[in-house]
Design a protein around this motif. Sequence first.
Motif, mmCIF file in Angstrom:
data_model
loop_
_atom_site.group_PDB
_atom_site.id
_atom_site.type_symbol
_atom_site.label_atom_id
_atom_site.label_comp_id
_atom_site.label_asym_id
_atom_site.label_seq_id
_atom_site.Cartn_x
_atom_site.Cartn_y
_atom_site.Cartn_z
ATOM 1 N N MET A 1 0.777 -1.212 0.009
ATOM 2 C CA MET A 1 0.034 -0.083 -0.034
ATOM 3 C C MET A 1 0.836 1.144 -0.118
ATOM 4 O O MET A 1 1.789 1.450 0.623
ATOM 5 C CB MET A 1 -0.813 0.126 1.203
ATOM 6 N N LEU A 2 0.498 2.333 -0.897
ATOM 7 C CA LEU A 2 1.405 3.514 -1.025
ATOM 8 C C LEU A 2 0.723 4.245 -0.169
ATOM 9 O O LEU A 2 -0.530 4.550 -0.190
ATOM 10 C CB LEU A 2 1.483 3.721 -2.492
ATOM 11 N N VAL A 3 1.442 5.026 0.813
ATOM 12 C CA VAL A 3 0.929 6.168 1.497
ATOM 13 C C VAL A 3 1.670 7.254 1.485
ATOM 14 O O VAL A 3 2.958 7.209 1.123
ATOM 15 C CB VAL A 3 0.834 5.932 2.879
ATOM 16 N N SER A 4 1.394 8.558 1.787
ATOM 17 C CA SER A 4 1.878 9.822 1.447
ATOM 18 C C SER A 4 2.598 10.286 2.889
ATOM 19 O O SER A 4 1.733 10.011 3.950
ATOM 20 C CB SER A 4 1.070 10.900 0.996
ATOM 21 N N VAL A 5 3.797 10.695 2.797
ATOM 22 C CA VAL A 5 4.266 11.392 4.063
ATOM 23 C C VAL A 5 3.859 12.881 4.143
ATOM 24 O O VAL A 5 4.055 13.681 3.099
ATOM 25 C CB VAL A 5 5.716 11.479 3.947
ATOM 26 N N VAL A 6 3.183 13.263 5.038
ATOM 27 C CA VAL A 6 2.510 14.805 5.349
ATOM 28 C C VAL A 6 3.105 15.545 6.358
ATOM 29 O O VAL A 6 3.634 15.045 7.401
ATOM 30 C CB VAL A 6 0.837 14.809 5.442
ATOM 31 N N THR A 7 2.983 16.830 6.486
ATOM 32 C CA THR A 7 3.500 17.808 7.168
ATOM 33 C C THR A 7 2.375 17.918 8.372
ATOM 34 O O THR A 7 1.405 18.119 8.275
ATOM 35 C CB THR A 7 3.994 19.048 6.643
ATOM 36 N N ILE A 8 3.244 17.672 9.613
ATOM 37 C CA ILE A 8 2.246 17.880 10.942
ATOM 38 C C ILE A 8 2.952 18.655 11.671
ATOM 39 O O ILE A 8 3.879 18.349 12.520
ATOM 40 C CB ILE A 8 1.751 16.383 11.690
ATOM 41 N N GLY A 9 2.729 19.958 11.643
ATOM 42 C CA GLY A 9 3.427 20.974 12.509
ATOM 43 C C GLY A 9 4.784 20.990 11.942
ATOM 44 O O GLY A 9 5.058 21.062 10.691
ATOM 45 N N ASN A 10 5.679 20.731 12.892
ATOM 46 C CA ASN A 10 7.266 20.849 12.467
ATOM 47 C C ASN A 10 7.922 19.581 12.163
ATOM 48 O O ASN A 10 8.623 19.258 11.819
ATOM 49 C CB ASN A 10 8.019 21.406 13.262
ATOM 50 N N SER A 11 7.104 18.593 12.145
ATOM 51 C CA SER A 11 7.331 17.105 11.868
ATOM 52 C C SER A 11 6.663 16.532 10.560
ATOM 53 O O SER A 11 5.870 17.345 9.983
ATOM 54 C CB SER A 11 6.917 16.269 12.927
ATOM 55 N N ARG A 12 6.796 15.475 10.367
ATOM 56 C CA ARG A 12 6.079 14.682 9.043
ATOM 57 C C ARG A 12 5.537 13.252 9.429
ATOM 58 O O ARG A 12 6.107 12.697 10.622
ATOM 59 C CB ARG A 12 7.133 14.578 8.077
ATOM 60 N N GLY A 13 4.476 13.054 9.148
ATOM 61 C CA GLY A 13 3.867 11.889 9.606
ATOM 62 C C GLY A 13 3.129 11.199 8.251
ATOM 63 O O GLY A 13 3.097 11.704 7.210
ATOM 64 N N ILE A 14 2.435 9.826 8.706
ATOM 65 C CA ILE A 14 1.691 9.209 7.740
ATOM 66 C C ILE A 14 0.486 9.188 8.413
ATOM 67 O O ILE A 14 0.252 8.678 9.627
ATOM 68 C CB ILE A 14 2.548 7.733 7.546
ATOM 69 N N ARG A 15 -0.832 9.184 7.517
ATOM 70 C CA ARG A 15 -1.863 8.711 8.115
ATOM 71 C C ARG A 15 -2.377 7.524 7.679
ATOM 72 O O ARG A 15 -2.249 6.990 6.603
ATOM 73 C CB ARG A 15 -3.026 9.923 7.490
ATOM 74 N N PHE A 16 -2.871 6.737 8.639
ATOM 75 C CA PHE A 16 -3.311 5.198 8.136
ATOM 76 C C PHE A 16 -4.652 5.180 8.231
ATOM 77 O O PHE A 16 -5.408 5.878 8.812
ATOM 78 C CB PHE A 16 -2.858 4.428 9.485
ATOM 79 N N PRO A 17 -5.278 4.391 6.998
ATOM 80 C CA PRO A 17 -6.538 4.369 7.178
ATOM 81 C C PRO A 17 -7.353 3.763 8.205
ATOM 82 O O PRO A 17 -6.776 2.995 8.733
ATOM 83 C CB PRO A 17 -6.487 3.395 5.766
ATOM 84 N N LYS A 18 -8.526 3.907 8.284
ATOM 85 C CA LYS A 18 -9.308 3.594 9.711
ATOM 86 C C LYS A 18 -9.533 2.105 9.424
ATOM 87 O O LYS A 18 -9.303 1.474 10.644
ATOM 88 C CB LYS A 18 -10.562 4.236 9.805
#
Length: 63
Positions: A1-18
């Motif tokens: 599964m391909l997921v995007s790395v997104v900016t979260i404040g000063n960090s970066r993260g991944i959002r997981f599908p529910k």
Amino acid sequence: MLVSVVTIGNSRGIRFPKLVLDKLCVKDKMDMEVTEKGILLTPVNDLPRSNWAAAFCKMHKMK
């Protein structure tokens, strides 16, 4: 599964599908381990008082 790395404040993260989080019973914590192949995430199953019996045994032996 391909997921995007997104900016979260000063960090970066991944959002997981529910659906993925529900299938793995992820509540609010995951254990992260960095390996030579990448990042391994494991759900943390915090059961209240799950380690109390061992702690009481240890305290009894220290008496």
